[in-house]
Scaffold this active site. Structure first.
Site: not given
Length: 175
Positions: A10, A14, A34, A50, A62
């Site tokens: 969820g 973590g 990412a 992050h 990215e």
């Protein structure tokens, strides 16, 4: 060396931190892929948080859709995350609303890209969200996206060598 690891859970469970720690235990110079599109300032703040957590030993990429454009042979890579990656296939910003892909079209495209990307001899640590664990949405678009996300999670899990569920910061090995 090829290995696929899926870390799911969820929001704020973590997942990303566990994926980063795992990657650093496997490589001194891991890659962070990412998949996010920056939609607004609140999300930009999340991304910066992050980024600040990772040190200079990381190679950052990215890429919103075409992960297979990058050669990661011999590398350890965290892909964060499947949920945002699915979003980029589900909502094609280059098309008007009435030409958006169906769930089946988006799922087919993302599975194909996943297979191309993971054909490389590398260690892939995918992060994803368990968004289908809650109630059924009253919104048709949210239900369609939850279907897409759930089916993609199942696909990746079926290909994964290891699946970890994060619960309140605790990794629970599923597969």
């Amino acid at each position: 060396m090829k290995q696929i690891i899926l870390i799911t859970g969820g929001q704020r469970s973590g997942k990303s931190q566990h994926a980063e720690k795992l990657a650093l235990s496997l490589s001194d110079h891991p890659v962070y892929v990412a998949t996010a599109h920056i939609w607004d300032e609140e999300f930009r703040t999340r991304v910066k948080r992050h980024q600040a957590r990772r040190g200079s030993q990381w190679t950052n990429i990215e890429e919103e859709r075409q992960l297979s454009r990058y050669d990661l042979t011999g590398r350890v890579a965290v892909i964060d995350c499947i949920t945002l990656w699915c979003t980029n296939f589900f909502f094609d910003r280059s098309k008007p609303d009435w030409e958006q892909p169906s769930v089946d079209e988006a799922l087919t495209a993302i599975k194909k890209e996943f297979d191309l990307f993971t054909a490389q001899d590398a260690t892939f640590i995918f992060v994803t969200n368990e968004i289908g664990s809650g109630g059924i949405s009253t919104d048709a678009i949210q239900r369609r996206f939850t279907d897409l996300q759930g089916w993609m999670n199942q696909y990746v899990a079926s290909k994964a060598d290891e699946v970890i569920l994060m619960v309140s910061g605790i990794p629970v090995k599923i597969k």
